[in-house]
Design an enzyme around this catalytic site. Structure first.
Site, PDB file in Angstrom:
ATOM      1  N   ASP A 111       0.859  -1.182   0.000  1.00  0.00           N
ATOM      2  CA  ASP A 111       0.000   0.000   0.000  1.00  0.00           C
ATOM      3  C   ASP A 111       0.900   1.238   0.000  1.00  0.00           C
ATOM      4  OD1 ASP A 111      -1.853   1.955   0.422  1.00  0.00           O
ATOM      5  OD2 ASP A 111      -2.737   1.100   2.219  1.00  0.00           O
ATOM      6  N   ASP A 167      -7.057  -8.705   6.267  1.00  0.00           N
ATOM      7  CA  ASP A 167      -8.058  -8.501   7.315  1.00  0.00           C
ATOM      8  C   ASP A 167      -8.546  -7.071   7.423  1.00  0.00           C
ATOM      9  OD1 ASP A 167      -5.503  -7.489   8.322  1.00  0.00           O
ATOM     10  OD2 ASP A 167      -6.542  -7.257  10.229  1.00  0.00           O
ATOM     11  N   ARG A 173     -10.111 -12.686   7.124  1.00  0.00           N
ATOM     12  CA  ARG A 173      -8.962 -13.325   6.471  1.00  0.00           C
ATOM     13  C   ARG A 173      -9.373 -14.629   5.789  1.00  0.00           C
ATOM     14  NH1 ARG A 173      -4.312 -10.658   8.249  1.00  0.00           N
ATOM     15  NH2 ARG A 173      -4.278  -9.979  10.410  1.00  0.00           N
TER      16      ARG A 173
HETATM   17  P1  IMP Z   1       2.029  -0.542   3.645  1.00  0.00           P
HETATM   18  O1  IMP Z   1       3.111  -0.562   4.689  1.00  0.00           O
HETATM   19  O2  IMP Z   1       1.202   0.729   3.741  1.00  0.00           O
HETATM   20  O3  IMP Z   1       2.532  -0.793   2.251  1.00  0.00           O
HETATM   21  O4  IMP Z   1       0.993  -1.639   4.020  1.00  0.00           O
HETATM   22  C1  IMP Z   1       1.327  -2.934   3.976  1.00  0.00           C
HETATM   23  C2  IMP Z   1       0.555  -3.794   4.938  1.00  0.00           C
HETATM   24  O5  IMP Z   1      -0.652  -3.200   5.417  1.00  0.00           O
HETATM   25  C3  IMP Z   1       0.117  -5.025   4.173  1.00  0.00           C
HETATM   26  O6  IMP Z   1       1.091  -6.021   4.276  1.00  0.00           O
HETATM   27  C4  IMP Z   1      -1.196  -5.383   4.829  1.00  0.00           C
HETATM   28  O7  IMP Z   1      -0.955  -6.249   5.913  1.00  0.00           O
HETATM   29  C5  IMP Z   1      -1.751  -4.069   5.310  1.00  0.00           C
HETATM   30  N1  IMP Z   1      -2.709  -3.517   4.317  1.00  0.00           N
HETATM   31  C6  IMP Z   1      -2.480  -2.547   3.404  1.00  0.00           C
HETATM   32  N2  IMP Z   1      -3.575  -2.308   2.652  1.00  0.00           N
HETATM   33  C7  IMP Z   1      -4.527  -3.170   3.097  1.00  0.00           C
HETATM   34  C8  IMP Z   1      -5.889  -3.423   2.692  1.00  0.00           C
HETATM   35  O8  IMP Z   1      -6.466  -2.830   1.771  1.00  0.00           O
HETATM   36  N3  IMP Z   1      -6.531  -4.405   3.378  1.00  0.00           N
HETATM   37  C9  IMP Z   1      -5.958  -5.111   4.403  1.00  0.00           C
HETATM   38  N4  IMP Z   1      -4.690  -4.907   4.790  1.00  0.00           N
HETATM   39  C10 IMP Z   1      -3.983  -3.937   4.152  1.00  0.00           C
END
Ligand code: IMP
Ligand code: MG
Length: 186
Positions: A111, A167, A173
């Protein structure tokens, strides 16, 4: 949402399915085949990122047809929110020896990119022979990484999704497909 409502969410809201079980299955097979080809003779070690990637990781691991190993790391950045807290916490470190190994980190979704940036730094410290990243999902336009994710299953719109390991506040999940989660179902 009660468990009964979860059932309704799964059964009746097909419009909210973003990726079907079948689409995911096919993509996982493709990724497994590609990784098997790219890492032939290298015995890579997959590092699953808990909790989100455990289902994808288990399926991908079985779709890989060459010798390979697996270990897990647990980090968290989301808490119970739909947005990253901005801070990555290490909850469980890796046990395996990764020095001089071909390491492939397996994420559920990228994300903001915060988690993969953190993981890259953590993995580089142990001096692997090579370091690759695979993520089932990549949110379009969201990720800020200064490196390339080597294997991506699907690019998806910038919405919150659940299912197939992902989740919301630890729930959903176990849904078999990936669903768009909107405020109305909370
Ligand atoms: P980032 O650090 O913002 O890239 O987010 C990564 C982590 O956040 C992922 O490995 C997920 O565990 C969680 N995450 C990010 N987006 C989502 C979503 O849309 N649904 C559920 N979990 C998310
Ligand atoms: Mg995750």
């Amino acid at each position: 949402m009660t468990s009964e409502q979860t059932h309704v969410f799964i059964k009746n809201d097909n419009a909210r399915v973003l990726l079907s079980e079948q689409e995911i299955k096919q993509k996982v097979q493709e990724l497994g085949a590609k990784i098997s080809e790219d890492y032939a003779g290298m015995c890579p070690i997959l590092i699953g990122v808990l909790n989100g990637s455990f289902i994808f990781c288990a399926d991908l691991f079985r779709a890989i047809t060459i010798d390979c190993e697996i270990d897990f790391i647990k980090i968290s950045s989301y808490g119970e929110a739909m947005e990253t807290s901005g801070v990555v916490k290490l909850k469980k470190d890796i046990d395996a020896h990764l020095q001089d190994r071909h390491v492939l980190v397996v994420e559920d979704i990228v994300d903001s990119g915060l988690s993969v940036n953190y993981l890259r730094k953590r993995m580089e410290r142990v001096k692997p022979k090579s370091l690759g990243f695979v993520s089932l999902l990549l949110k379009e336009g969201a990720a800020q990484t200064d490196f390339k994710i080597d294997y991506i299953g699907f690019s998806i719109p910038n919405h919150f999704v659940v299912g197939y390991g992902l989740d919301y506040a630890q729930r959903f999940r176990n849904l078999p497909a990936v669903y768009l989660m909107d405020e109305q179902v909370l």
